[in-house]
Each structure stands twice: as C-alpha cells, then as structure tokens.
Motif scaffolding. Structure first.
Motif, PDB file in Angstrom:
ATOM      1  N   SER A  14     -32.409  -8.464  24.162  1.00  0.00           N
ATOM      2  CA  SER A  14     -31.033  -8.000  24.032  1.00  0.00           C
ATOM      3  C   SER A  14     -30.336  -7.996  25.385  1.00  0.00           C
ATOM      4  O   SER A  14     -29.120  -8.134  25.459  1.00  0.00           O
ATOM      5  N   SER A  15     -31.112  -7.861  26.460  1.00  0.00           N
ATOM      6  CA  SER A  15     -30.520  -7.892  27.797  1.00  0.00           C
ATOM      7  C   SER A  15     -30.011  -9.280  28.149  1.00  0.00           C
ATOM      8  O   SER A  15     -29.026  -9.419  28.870  1.00  0.00           O
ATOM      9  N   ALA A  16     -30.674 -10.308  27.668  1.00  0.00           N
ATOM     10  CA  ALA A  16     -30.224 -11.675  27.937  1.00  0.00           C
ATOM     11  C   ALA A  16     -28.908 -11.965  27.225  1.00  0.00           C
ATOM     12  O   ALA A  16     -28.092 -12.743  27.706  1.00  0.00           O
ATOM     13  N   PHE A  38     -19.422   1.133  28.092  1.00  0.00           N
ATOM     14  CA  PHE A  38     -20.234   2.324  27.850  1.00  0.00           C
ATOM     15  C   PHE A  38     -21.221   2.108  26.702  1.00  0.00           C
ATOM     16  O   PHE A  38     -22.409   2.427  26.815  1.00  0.00           O
ATOM     17  N   GLY A  39     -20.749   1.554  25.603  1.00  0.00           N
ATOM     18  CA  GLY A  39     -21.550   1.474  24.385  1.00  0.00           C
ATOM     19  C   GLY A  39     -22.657   0.443  24.398  1.00  0.00           C
ATOM     20  O   GLY A  39     -23.762   0.713  23.931  1.00  0.00           O
ATOM     21  N   LEU A  40     -22.393  -0.739  24.934  1.00  0.00           N
ATOM     22  CA  LEU A  40     -23.421  -1.796  24.910  1.00  0.00           C
ATOM     23  C   LEU A  40     -24.635  -1.468  25.773  1.00  0.00           C
ATOM     24  O   LEU A  40     -25.766  -1.586  25.307  1.00  0.00           O
ATOM     25  N   PRO A  41     -24.471  -1.042  27.037  1.00  0.00           N
ATOM     26  CA  PRO A  41     -25.677  -0.688  27.805  1.00  0.00           C
ATOM     27  C   PRO A  41     -26.440   0.485  27.203  1.00  0.00           C
ATOM     28  O   PRO A  41     -27.666   0.508  27.214  1.00  0.00           O
ATOM     29  N   LEU A  42     -25.714   1.446  26.663  1.00  0.00           N
ATOM     30  CA  LEU A  42     -26.375   2.589  26.037  1.00  0.00           C
ATOM     31  C   LEU A  42     -27.192   2.146  24.831  1.00  0.00           C
ATOM     32  O   LEU A  42     -28.327   2.579  24.637  1.00  0.00           O
ATOM     33  N   LEU A  46     -31.268   2.549  24.454  1.00  0.00           N
ATOM     34  CA  LEU A  46     -31.786   3.410  23.393  1.00  0.00           C
ATOM     35  C   LEU A  46     -32.603   2.643  22.367  1.00  0.00           C
ATOM     36  O   LEU A  46     -33.432   3.234  21.671  1.00  0.00           O
ATOM     37  N   TYR A  47     -32.416   1.343  22.245  1.00  0.00           N
ATOM     38  CA  TYR A  47     -33.169   0.556  21.278  1.00  0.00           C
ATOM     39  C   TYR A  47     -34.564   0.187  21.786  1.00  0.00           C
ATOM     40  O   TYR A  47     -35.459  -0.075  20.999  1.00  0.00           O
ATOM     41  N   ASN A  89     -38.376   5.627  28.704  1.00  0.00           N
ATOM     42  CA  ASN A  89     -37.049   5.101  28.417  1.00  0.00           C
ATOM     43  C   ASN A  89     -35.972   6.163  28.521  1.00  0.00           C
ATOM     44  O   ASN A  89     -34.834   5.847  28.842  1.00  0.00           O
ATOM     45  N   LEU A  90     -36.301   7.417  28.278  1.00  0.00           N
ATOM     46  CA  LEU A  90     -35.316   8.475  28.487  1.00  0.00           C
ATOM     47  C   LEU A  90     -35.028   8.660  29.964  1.00  0.00           C
ATOM     48  O   LEU A  90     -33.901   8.926  30.359  1.00  0.00           O
ATOM     49  N   GLU A  91     -36.052   8.489  30.812  1.00  0.00           N
ATOM     50  CA  GLU A  91     -35.827   8.577  32.247  1.00  0.00           C
ATOM     51  C   GLU A  91     -34.949   7.441  32.735  1.00  0.00           C
ATOM     52  O   GLU A  91     -34.103   7.621  33.608  1.00  0.00           O
ATOM     53  N   ILE A  92     -35.128   6.258  32.165  1.00  0.00           N
ATOM     54  CA  ILE A  92     -34.287   5.122  32.530  1.00  0.00           C
ATOM     55  C   ILE A  92     -32.848   5.369  32.109  1.00  0.00           C
ATOM     56  O   ILE A  92     -31.905   5.121  32.856  1.00  0.00           O
ATOM     57  N   ALA A  93     -32.677   5.917  30.910  1.00  0.00           N
ATOM     58  CA  ALA A  93     -31.323   6.111  30.381  1.00  0.00           C
ATOM     59  C   ALA A  93     -30.568   7.227  31.108  1.00  0.00           C
ATOM     60  O   ALA A  93     -29.378   7.099  31.370  1.00  0.00           O
ATOM     61  N   TRP A  94     -31.249   8.300  31.445  1.00  0.00           N
ATOM     62  CA  TRP A  94     -30.551   9.457  31.999  1.00  0.00           C
ATOM     63  C   TRP A  94     -30.806   9.666  33.484  1.00  0.00           C
ATOM     64  O   TRP A  94     -30.340  10.635  34.052  1.00  0.00           O
ATOM     65  N   GLY A  95     -31.540   8.739  34.103  1.00  0.00           N
ATOM     66  CA  GLY A  95     -31.718   8.806  35.558  1.00  0.00           C
ATOM     67  C   GLY A  95     -32.742   9.785  35.903  1.00  0.00           C
ATOM     68  O   GLY A  95     -33.247  10.301  36.647  1.00  0.00           O
TER      69      GLY A  95
END
Length: 95
Positions: A14-16, A38-42, A46-47, A89-95
């Motif tokens: 999905s990143s590609a 905002f929506g696409l990277p999130l 999250l996926y 993945n939560l650490e990646i998403a929320w820093g």
C-alpha cells in the motif's frame, strides 16, 4: 482509483501505491488535500498490523486443519507475537 488498485495489487504494497492513491483522491474524487494528507497515511499505518495478524491466524487455522498439536507454549508464542506486532505499529503511528 483503478491505477492505485493496480499498483497496490502488483506490488503487494500500500505504501508503493501511496502517491497514485493520493493523486486519484485529490484529482478524480475531488477530496481536499488536507483530508488526504491526514487520512491516507493514517489508513496505511493502521492497516499494517491487521495483515500481520491475519498471517498468524491463518497459520493457526492450518495447524488445526492438519491436526498439528498446539500446546500452551505455542499458544503463548502466538499471543506474544500478535501483541508485539500491534505494539510496534502503534509506536510507529503515534511516535
């Protein structure tokens, strides 16, 4: 949306397809860039754990189908792997 779908399908990433997806959302669908930025990277972040957890679940299902014994240590390992995938993945998403 077909170009973004085709890139995501052929690369299995999905990143590609992020750039093409962003372009399709803004130009073809008319979504504002503020929402897509905002929506696409999130959505991509999250996926990620869902896919990894799906592989573990399919592995457990196949073990049951082929009558492989799943003892307590295997179950603990799978639960630990699932929780570490979610936490990472939560650490990646929320820093």
């Amino acid at each position: 949306m077909f170009p973004a779908f085709l890139i995501a399908l052929t690369t299995a990433s999905s990143s590609a397809a992020y750039g093409t997806n962003m372009n399709c959302c803004e130009e073809k669908l008319g979504i504002s860039s503020r929402i897509t930025n905002f929506g696409l990277p999130l959505g991509i972040v999250l996926y990620m754990p869902g896919t990894a957890i799906n592989y573990l679940t399919v592995g457990m299902y196949m073990a049951v189908c082929y009558q492989v014994a799943i003892n307590l240590s295997w179950l603990r390992l799978i639960i630990r792997a699932k929780s570490s995938i979610i936490n990472q993945n939560l650490e990646i998403a929320w820093g």
